[in-house]
Design a protein around this motif. Structure first.
Motif, PDB file in Angstrom:
ATOM      1  N   SER A  19       9.565   1.776  -5.366  1.00 30.05           N
ATOM      2  CA  SER A  19       9.820   0.333  -5.398  1.00 30.05           C
ATOM      3  C   SER A  19      10.016  -0.198  -3.975  1.00 30.05           C
ATOM      4  CB  SER A  19      11.077   0.041  -6.213  1.00 30.05           C
ATOM      5  OG  SER A  19      12.216   0.529  -5.521  1.00 30.05           O
ATOM      6  N   TYR A  20      10.036  -1.514  -3.851  1.00 27.94           N
ATOM      7  CA  TYR A  20      10.258  -2.150  -2.555  1.00 27.94           C
ATOM      8  C   TYR A  20      11.647  -1.814  -2.039  1.00 27.94           C
ATOM      9  CZ  TYR A  20      10.128  -5.641   1.138  1.00 27.94           C
ATOM     10  OH  TYR A  20      10.154  -6.265   2.358  1.00 27.94           O
ATOM     11  N   ALA A  21      12.639  -1.789  -2.922  1.00 29.48           N
ATOM     12  CA  ALA A  21      14.005  -1.463  -2.515  1.00 29.48           C
ATOM     13  C   ALA A  21      14.073  -0.041  -1.959  1.00 29.48           C
ATOM     14  CB  ALA A  21      14.966  -1.621  -3.692  1.00 29.48           C
ATOM     15  N   THR A  22      13.386   0.881  -2.598  1.00 27.43           N
ATOM     16  CA  THR A  22      13.365   2.271  -2.117  1.00 27.43           C
ATOM     17  C   THR A  22      12.658   2.364  -0.776  1.00 27.43           C
ATOM     18  OG1 THR A  22      13.424   3.130  -4.370  1.00 27.43           O
ATOM     19  CG2 THR A  22      12.615   4.617  -2.656  1.00 27.43           C
ATOM     20  N   LEU A  23      11.567   1.635  -0.629  1.00 33.12           N
ATOM     21  CA  LEU A  23      10.847   1.626   0.641  1.00 33.12           C
ATOM     22  C   LEU A  23      11.758   1.123   1.760  1.00 33.12           C
ATOM     23  CD1 LEU A  23       8.296   1.961   2.350  1.00 33.12           C
ATOM     24  CD2 LEU A  23       7.629  -0.349   1.633  1.00 33.12           C
ATOM     25  N   LEU A  24      12.454   0.026   1.515  1.00 26.00           N
ATOM     26  CA  LEU A  24      13.355  -0.508   2.537  1.00 26.00           C
ATOM     27  C   LEU A  24      14.481   0.464   2.867  1.00 26.00           C
ATOM     28  CD1 LEU A  24      13.645  -4.293   1.634  1.00 26.00           C
ATOM     29  CD2 LEU A  24      12.239  -3.189   3.389  1.00 26.00           C
ATOM     30  N   ARG A  25      14.994   1.140   1.855  1.00 25.85           N
ATOM     31  CA  ARG A  25      16.043   2.138   2.088  1.00 25.85           C
ATOM     32  C   ARG A  25      15.514   3.271   2.967  1.00 25.85           C
ATOM     33  NH1 ARG A  25      17.582   2.693  -2.812  1.00 25.85           N
ATOM     34  NH2 ARG A  25      16.287   4.478  -3.348  1.00 25.85           N
ATOM     35  N   ARG A  26      14.299   3.726   2.684  1.00 28.23           N
ATOM     36  CA  ARG A  26      13.675   4.790   3.486  1.00 28.23           C
ATOM     37  C   ARG A  26      13.438   4.321   4.923  1.00 28.23           C
ATOM     38  NH1 ARG A  26      14.412   9.500   0.879  1.00 28.23           N
ATOM     39  NH2 ARG A  26      13.705   9.332  -1.252  1.00 28.23           N
ATOM     40  N   VAL A  27      13.084   3.062   5.100  1.00 27.78           N
ATOM     41  CA  VAL A  27      12.891   2.497   6.441  1.00 27.78           C
ATOM     42  C   VAL A  27      14.226   2.464   7.181  1.00 27.78           C
ATOM     43  CG1 VAL A  27      12.381   0.351   7.674  1.00 27.78           C
ATOM     44  CG2 VAL A  27      10.794   1.190   5.935  1.00 27.78           C
ATOM     45  N   ARG A  28      15.278   1.971   6.526  1.00 27.39           N
ATOM     46  CA  ARG A  28      16.605   1.904   7.157  1.00 27.39           C
ATOM     47  C   ARG A  28      17.129   3.286   7.535  1.00 27.39           C
ATOM     48  NH1 ARG A  28      17.594  -2.190   3.326  1.00 27.39           N
ATOM     49  NH2 ARG A  28      18.560  -0.672   1.949  1.00 27.39           N
ATOM     50  N   ASN A  29      16.795   4.301   6.730  1.00 28.17           N
ATOM     51  CA  ASN A  29      17.238   5.669   6.998  1.00 28.17           C
ATOM     52  C   ASN A  29      16.306   6.407   7.958  1.00 28.17           C
ATOM     53  OD1 ASN A  29      19.401   5.368   5.264  1.00 28.17           O
ATOM     54  ND2 ASN A  29      18.329   6.236   3.520  1.00 28.17           N
ATOM     55  N   ASN A  30      15.301   5.692   8.460  1.00 26.00           N
ATOM     56  CA  ASN A  30      14.300   6.280   9.362  1.00 26.00           C
ATOM     57  C   ASN A  30      13.564   7.466   8.738  1.00 26.00           C
ATOM     58  OD1 ASN A  30      14.666   4.510  11.584  1.00 26.00           O
ATOM     59  ND2 ASN A  30      16.564   5.572  12.069  1.00 26.00           N
TER      60      ASN A  30
ATOM     61  N   GLU B 101       0.821  -1.205   0.000  1.00 21.19           N
ATOM     62  CA  GLU B 101       0.000   0.000   0.000  1.00 21.19           C
ATOM     63  C   GLU B 101       0.862   1.264   0.000  1.00 21.19           C
ATOM     64  OE1 GLU B 101      -4.031  -1.501   2.272  1.00 21.19           O
ATOM     65  OE2 GLU B 101      -2.242  -1.094   3.489  1.00 21.19           O
ATOM     66  N   VAL B 102       1.941   1.251   0.775  1.00 19.42           N
ATOM     67  CA  VAL B 102       2.844   2.408   0.828  1.00 19.42           C
ATOM     68  C   VAL B 102       3.553   2.580  -0.511  1.00 19.42           C
ATOM     69  CG1 VAL B 102       4.902   3.377   1.927  1.00 19.42           C
ATOM     70  CG2 VAL B 102       3.142   2.275   3.322  1.00 19.42           C
ATOM     71  N   MET B 103       4.013   1.489  -1.098  1.00 19.68           N
ATOM     72  CA  MET B 103       4.690   1.564  -2.396  1.00 19.68           C
ATOM     73  C   MET B 103       3.762   2.162  -3.445  1.00 19.68           C
ATOM     74  SD  MET B 103       6.708  -2.126  -2.152  1.00 19.68           S
ATOM     75  CE  MET B 103       6.065  -2.611  -3.692  1.00 19.68           C
ATOM     76  N   GLN B 104       2.524   1.743  -3.445  1.00 18.78           N
ATOM     77  CA  GLN B 104       1.556   2.268  -4.408  1.00 18.78           C
ATOM     78  C   GLN B 104       1.251   3.735  -4.124  1.00 18.78           C
ATOM     79  OE1 GLN B 104      -2.125   0.097  -4.538  1.00 18.78           O
ATOM     80  NE2 GLN B 104      -2.864   1.224  -6.304  1.00 18.78           N
ATOM     81  N   LEU B 105       1.079   4.066  -2.867  1.00 17.19           N
ATOM     82  CA  LEU B 105       0.753   5.431  -2.474  1.00 17.19           C
ATOM     83  C   LEU B 105       1.859   6.410  -2.871  1.00 17.19           C
ATOM     84  CD1 LEU B 105      -1.253   7.207  -0.801  1.00 17.19           C
ATOM     85  CD2 LEU B 105       0.175   6.709   1.171  1.00 17.19           C
ATOM     86  N   LEU B 106       3.117   6.013  -2.654  1.00 17.64           N
ATOM     87  CA  LEU B 106       4.255   6.892  -2.934  1.00 17.64           C
ATOM     88  C   LEU B 106       4.839   6.704  -4.322  1.00 17.64           C
ATOM     89  CD1 LEU B 106       6.135   6.690   0.482  1.00 17.64           C
ATOM     90  CD2 LEU B 106       4.473   8.407  -0.277  1.00 17.64           C
ATOM     91  N   GLY B 107       4.452   5.632  -4.985  1.00 13.99           N
ATOM     92  CA  GLY B 107       4.994   5.356  -6.316  1.00 13.99           C
ATOM     93  C   GLY B 107       6.462   4.993  -6.269  1.00 13.99           C
TER      94      GLY B 107
END
Length: 70
Positions: free
Chosen positions: A27-38, A19-25
């Motif tokens: 990828s999963y890799a970018t989402l994980l990077r954003r999570v790791r960077n808080n 849902e977050v990936m779709q909302l922000l447009g």
């Protein structure tokens, strides 16, 4: 309120990675990077990641206000 209704309300407060990936447009890799960077707040439930809907609601509101105020 029935227990099932309460559970559904609680679930709607959290977003899945899809849902977050779709909302922000993004990828999963970018989402994980954003999570790791808080950059994006998250909750870990076992091995699952969930994201508070309120963060994205506020983000959307700030974006709208900045456009409106420009």
């Amino acid at each position: 309120m029935q227990l099932e209704e309460l559970h559904m309300q609680e679930q709607s407060r959290l977003l899945t990675p899809d849902e977050v990936m779709q909302l922000l447009g993004i990828s999963y890799a970018t989402l994980l990077r954003r999570v790791r960077n808080n950059d994006i707040p998250f909750i870990r439930i076992g091995k699952m990641l969930r994201f508070p809907r309120s963060f994205f609601d506020e983000l959307e509101e700030r974006a709208y206000d900045s456009i409106k105020g420009a």
